[in-house]
Design a protein around this motif. Structure first.
Motif, PDB file in Angstrom:
ATOM      1  N   TRP A  26       0.886  -1.143   0.157  1.00 49.87           N
ATOM      2  CA  TRP A  26      -0.041   0.045  -0.026  1.00 49.87           C
ATOM      3  C   TRP A  26       0.933   1.351  -0.157  1.00 49.87           C
ATOM      4  O   TRP A  26       0.787   2.004  -0.679  1.00 49.87           O
ATOM      5  N   LEU A  27       2.063   1.327   0.783  1.00 55.66           N
ATOM      6  CA  LEU A  27       2.688   2.353   0.895  1.00 55.66           C
ATOM      7  C   LEU A  27       3.532   2.729  -0.386  1.00 55.66           C
ATOM      8  O   LEU A  27       3.815   3.707  -0.827  1.00 55.66           O
ATOM      9  N   GLU A  30       1.317   4.424  -2.693  1.00 51.20           N
ATOM     10  CA  GLU A  30       0.995   5.715  -2.371  1.00 51.20           C
ATOM     11  C   GLU A  30       2.286   6.630  -2.657  1.00 51.20           C
ATOM     12  O   GLU A  30       1.937   7.911  -2.832  1.00 51.20           O
ATOM     13  N   GLU A 136      -5.837   1.323   6.892  1.00 49.26           N
ATOM     14  CA  GLU A 136      -5.583   2.468   5.719  1.00 49.26           C
ATOM     15  C   GLU A 136      -5.552   3.946   6.287  1.00 49.26           C
ATOM     16  O   GLU A 136      -4.788   4.781   5.840  1.00 49.26           O
ATOM     17  N   ARG A 140      -2.366   6.434   5.885  1.00 52.67           N
ATOM     18  CA  ARG A 140      -2.515   7.473   5.172  1.00 52.67           C
ATOM     19  C   ARG A 140      -1.804   8.597   5.936  1.00 52.67           C
ATOM     20  O   ARG A 140      -1.008   9.597   5.397  1.00 52.67           O
ATOM     21  N   ALA A 143       1.742   8.274   5.446  1.00 49.07           N
ATOM     22  CA  ALA A 143       2.212   8.659   4.118  1.00 49.07           C
ATOM     23  C   ALA A 143       2.275  10.389   3.987  1.00 49.07           C
ATOM     24  O   ALA A 143       3.172  11.083   3.455  1.00 49.07           O
ATOM     25  N   THR A 144       1.194  10.837   4.617  1.00 52.97           N
ATOM     26  CA  THR A 144       1.355  12.388   4.785  1.00 52.97           C
ATOM     27  C   THR A 144       2.428  12.735   5.470  1.00 52.97           C
ATOM     28  O   THR A 144       3.204  13.988   5.242  1.00 52.97           O
TER      29      THR A 144
END
Length: 238
Positions: A26-27, A30, A136, A140, A143-144
């Motif tokens: 997922w990362l 992203e 998630e 998220r 990731a931000t």
């Protein structure tokens, strides 16, 4: 290529290994616009920037148990293949073992930035993936933070001029490796600046540093703590 876990949904994974693999994939997706890819076998995010390799290692907590607790920690590395070659050509002036490591530390130390250099804690690089419904959202948020703080960390850590006064330089787990990189880039002028900053930020390190310098001047291999190793490296490289 995500690998054999690409079919595992982030919220459906149960085993800690599957959860971590799905989170890494997922990362990777992203952070792909920033050049990172997920390397499943070694559990790291990685990108190439010129001659440098930027890495984010994903580490499972020892106490992870399916349905009870699934957490990961993260570590930052900067590496350079050319640095390994330079070290091999300068045996006797560099620390052993010879590798391609430039600098690195826990991602959490690079996680926060506000009004200049105000950073987070080591634990800020951890992500709790226990609750499938929260995974998630938490990734998220990670990731931000990565875009806002960690990408600038990599920028600073990749620049000889900037790394001397950076968070990467202050918190790296191997200061000797960093000064070897500066020397390999023909910037011995920055080695002294970095050593001065290290000593100013590390009370009580002066005596060890001087022991390392003396050992280097006597032609004796380094053995001792980080400060002694830095003193040895500075004396051998300048």
């Amino acid at each position: 290529m995500i690998g054999r876990y690409e079919h595992v949904d982030l919220d459906a994974a149960v085993r800690p290994a599957d959860v971590i693999a799905a989170a890494g994939a997922w990362l990777g997706a992203e952070l792909a616009p920033s050049g990172f890819v997920w390397v499943p076998r070694s559990k790291r995010l990685q990108r190439q920037v010129g001659t440098l390799v930027h890495q984010v290692h994903v580490q499972a907590y020892r106490g992870n148990r399916a349905g009870q607790a699934i957490r990961i920690g993260t570590m930052l590395n900067v590496r350079e293949v050319a640095l390994r070659s330079w070290r091999e050509a300068n045996l006797g002036r560099v620390m052993e073992p010879v590798d391609d490591f430039v600098c690195g530390h826990l991602l959490g130390y690079a996680s926060g930035r506000s009004n200049g250099y105000v950073y987070g804690d080591a634990k800020d690089g951890d992500v709790d993936l226990t609750d499938p419904a929260q995974r998630e959202m938490r990734l998220r948020a990670f990731a931000t933070m990565f875009h806002e703080a960690v990408l600038p960390w990599f920028d600073e850590a990749s620049d000889p001029e900037r790394i001397v006064g950076s968070r990467a330089g202050d918190y790296t787990n191997n200061p000797s490796a960093l000064v070897e990189w500066l020397a390999s880039r023909d910037r011995p002028d920055l080695v002294g600046d970095y050593a001065d900053r290290y000593l100013a930020r590390t009370p009580g390190a002066q005596a060890s540093f001087e022991r390392g310098t003396a050992r280097a001047e006597a032609g004796v291999p380094h053995k001792g703590d980080i400060a002694e190793g830095l003193g040895w490296s500075v004396a051998r490289l300048c």
